[in-house]
Scaffold this motif. Structure first.
Motif, PDB file in Angstrom:
ATOM      1  N   PHE A   1       0.818  -1.213   0.000  1.00 35.99           N
ATOM      2  CA  PHE A   1       0.000   0.000   0.000  1.00 35.99           C
ATOM      3  C   PHE A   1       0.850   1.261   0.000  1.00 35.99           C
ATOM      4  O   PHE A   1       0.348   2.362  -0.214  1.00 35.99           O
TER       5      PHE A   1
ATOM      6  N   ILE B   1      -3.525   4.853   1.909  1.00 34.84           N
ATOM      7  CA  ILE B   1      -2.763   4.295   0.796  1.00 34.84           C
ATOM      8  C   ILE B   1      -1.952   5.368   0.082  1.00 34.84           C
ATOM      9  O   ILE B   1      -2.419   6.481  -0.138  1.00 34.84           O
TER      10      ILE B   1
ATOM     11  N   CYS C   1      -6.437  -0.746   5.000  1.00 41.65           N
ATOM     12  CA  CYS C   1      -5.974   0.335   4.128  1.00 41.65           C
ATOM     13  C   CYS C   1      -7.099   0.777   3.194  1.00 41.65           C
ATOM     14  O   CYS C   1      -7.334   1.977   3.000  1.00 41.65           O
TER      15      CYS C   1
ATOM     16  N   GLY D   1      -3.385  -1.191   9.535  1.00 38.24           N
ATOM     17  CA  GLY D   1      -3.466  -0.569   8.222  1.00 38.24           C
ATOM     18  C   GLY D   1      -3.429   0.941   8.324  1.00 38.24           C
ATOM     19  O   GLY D   1      -3.392   1.510   9.418  1.00 38.24           O
TER      20      GLY D   1
END
Length: 223
Positions: free
Chosen positions: A78, A147, A123, A144
């Motif tokens: 990501f 991005i 993400c 997460g």
């Protein structure tokens, strides 16, 4: 800096459209709240849906988990330039948008819709809310963050109207740098979210009991 298109002027026909959606909990027409659960790389909709068994006081919840084509939402980290992860990113964001639209048509508005994701799914869930600001039931980002190769605060705008957000991650996660968790929390604060962020010393790439406790608190506060 590259940006991610999530305005969807036209429906995206990407790799994650027309994939199965795993469902459990209340029947859609009777549900008052919903949680969209987004799995990580190499996992499945059914696997992330199993996390719902850990929650209490969710009789009015319907849990929905979209399945990524090939069990991965996008091919690279990501942290890579977004163009390298297209069309996977936009297709995944479209899959979330499609579920939300379906829920709204059934009378469940965004204020009663929660997004929960783990790893790659966290993400994607984070990016969706940051790019589609509104008042949601909550965002739960487990291991997460947002991005992109870099995070530019100026590329995010709007008001998520104090949407409650929980971000939990290891401080040594091999996939998720703690700096990106901090940056993502800063973005959500800037967007007027109510953010709780926790970094767990030495934890693996997993979900722990304290994170479950925080998710339960978020659920309870919505009742």
């Amino acid at each position: 800096m590259e940006t991610i298109n999530s305005d969807f002027p036209q429906p995206i026909d990407g790799p994650h459209q027309n994939q199965p959606i795993a469902v459990t909990g209340a029947v859609l027409k009777e549900a008052k709240k919903a949680m969209i659960m987004i799995h990580g790389r190499g996992a499945s909709a059914q696997s992330i849906l199993g996390l719902s068994k850990e929650f209490k006081n969710v009789e009015d919840f319907i849990f929905l988990a979209p399945q990524a084509n090939g069990n991965s939402w996008y091919p690279y980290s990501f942290l890579a330039p977004p163009s390298q992860n297209q069309p996977g990113i936009n297709s995944g964001l479209q899959a979330i948008s499609d579920i939300i639209l379906k829920l709204e048509k059934e009378g469940i508005n965004k204020e009663n819709i929660f997004l929960l994701g783990f790893s790659q799914g966290a993400c994607l869930a984070s990016e969706f809310i940051a790019r589609n600001p509104a008042k949601y039931g909550g965002l739960i980002a487990l291991s997460g963050g947002l991005i992109g190769e870099v995070i530019d605060l100026n590329s995010y705008s709007g008001d998520i109207e104090e949407t409650p957000i929980f971000m939990g991650c290891s401080d040594i996660d091999a996939h998720i740098p703690k700096e990106r968790v901090h940056e993502s929390a800063t973005v959500f604060n800037q967007l007027n979210g109510t953010v709780i962020k926790k970094l767990y010393p030495g934890m693996g790439h997993l979900v722990n009991e304290d994170e479950i406790h925080h998710i339960q608190q978020l659920i309870n506060s919505s009742l």
